[in-house]
Design an enzyme around this catalytic site. Structure first.
Site, PDB file in Angstrom:
ATOM      1  N   THR A 217       0.832  -1.112   0.082  1.00 18.92           N
ATOM      2  CA  THR A 217      -0.104  -0.160   0.017  1.00 18.92           C
ATOM      3  C   THR A 217       0.954   1.222   0.002  1.00 18.92           C
ATOM      4  O   THR A 217       1.848   1.356   0.320  1.00 18.92           O
ATOM      5  CB  THR A 217      -0.992  -0.066   1.275  1.00 18.92           C
ATOM      6  OG1 THR A 217      -1.755  -0.983   1.110  1.00 18.92           O
ATOM      7  CG2 THR A 217      -1.608   1.165   1.627  1.00 18.92           C
TER       8      THR A 217
ATOM      9  N   GLY B   8     -10.205  -3.286   3.046  1.00 18.59           N
ATOM     10  CA  GLY B   8      -9.136  -3.055   4.123  1.00 18.59           C
ATOM     11  C   GLY B   8      -9.496  -1.937   4.703  1.00 18.59           C
ATOM     12  O   GLY B   8     -10.390  -1.114   4.588  1.00 18.59           O
TER      13      GLY B   8
ATOM     14  N   GLY C 125      -0.411  -2.400   6.425  1.00 21.78           N
ATOM     15  CA  GLY C 125      -0.148  -3.575   7.265  1.00 21.78           C
ATOM     16  C   GLY C 125      -1.590  -4.164   7.023  1.00 21.78           C
ATOM     17  O   GLY C 125      -2.261  -4.279   6.174  1.00 21.78           O
TER      18      GLY C 125
END
Ligand code: ASP
Length: 311
Positions: free
Chosen positions: A175, A205, A227
């Site tokens: 990301t 997410g 993460g």
């Protein structure tokens, strides 16, 4: 009026080990980070807004094929690229977010368009794409998002029947994000992602969720996370940093240390974040082996790092 200004970016955290990297690959990644830092920095240096600086930096990272966002977005289980992004302006807490969008060249700009429009904060899937068409944002064919490396990762993940949290191993997150402070004292944050390789169709997410993957408030700080999203959502990570500063009077460094090294570690959640406060303190915190990261502030040169090392 604040005269300090700065920008930080990330290209994901995870098991990024020097022994698995070639000098050529390292130079490519660092070049991608530097270009993004400088794109945002130029906006700030010229007296532009933090929110425009983070958009420009994230657009650069989305166009760079090696990070998991925009052009480099990973494949989901059904072989498509479903992207999530968000942006927040700490000046007025305005925010925009998109999830599960396909074929959009720069999802961060779609998120900004939603923020600027102001009617809604979060648009998903086809509704977001229709809005993008109305606003004349750029669309791309499937071939634009294709790369052999991403395809092979997806095939590998299908064979092993796993969801892969990265480019390559099961513990890397690609990301991208940016946080900035402009000369007027405004803070802003933006995050963009293709999510997780082989993720279930429709999975969303933390990256597009205001408060989890992205948050900015001029009173405290701006934060962009990377993460394992399922944990970052439950820990409401980005807002948690801001709340610890606002309500507990913690310094940015203390708040990041607490959330990344204690709270997330206790949840067995791997990842990291970049953050900046209104005094131009920058924290790049992660509990993984590495995080693609860098920053530039106050007429200084850019600082860029990948592995676990003091900056
Ligand atoms: N946080 C992202 C997600 O869970 C993954 C990443 O950071 O690479 O979608």
């Amino acid at each position: 009026m604040s005269k300090k200004f700065g920008i930080a970016v990330h290209g994901g955290a995870g098991t990024i080990l020097q022994q698995e990297m070639t000098p050529e690959k390292e130079a490519i990644y660092k070049g991608g980070l530097e270009e993004a830092i400088n794109a945002g920095y130029r906006v700030l240096e010229a007296g532009g807004l933090a929110v425009d600086a983070v958009e420009q930096a994230v657009r650069c990272l989305e166009d760079f094929p090696y990070f998991n966002a925009g052009k480099g977005a990973v494949f989901n289980h059904t072989g498509e690229h479903e992207m999530d992004a968000s942006i927040m302006n700490g000046f007025d807490l305005a925010a925009g977010a998109v999830s599960g969008v396909k074929h959009i060249r720069n999802p961060v700009s779609l998120a900004k368009e939603i923020m600027t429009d102001g009617t809604h904060v979060f648009l998903g899937g086809e509704g977001a794409e229709e809005f993008a068409r109305e606003r004349n944002l750029s669309f791309e064919e499937d071939s634009y998002f294709f790369s052999q490396e991403r395809y092979d990762q997806w095939q590998h993940a299908i064979e092993k029947n796993v969801m892969q949290l990265d480019h390559g191993s099961e513990k890397k997150f690609g990301t991208v994000g940016a946080v900035a402070l402009d000369k007027e004292g405004n803070l802003a944050a933006a995050t963009s992602t293709g999510g997780i390789t082989n993720k279930r169709f429709g999975r969303i997410g933390d990256s597009p969720m205001i408060g989890s993957g992205t948050y900015a408030n001029n009173k405290t700080c701006a934060v962009s996370c990377t993460g394992h999203g399922e944990y970052f959502i439950r820990a409401v990570v980005a807002y948690d940093i801001s709340a610890l500063m606002e309500y507990k009077g913690m310094l940015l460094k203390e708040a990041c240390e607490y959330v990344v090294q204690k709270k997330l570690v206790n949840m067995r959640a791997e990842g990291g974040l970049i953050s900046i406060d209104r005094f131009c303190n920058i924290e790049l915190s992660f509990n993984s082996d590495g995080m693609y990261r860098g920053y530039r502030k106050n007429h200084e040169l850019p600082v860029i790092a990948i592995y676990r090392q003091p900056l």
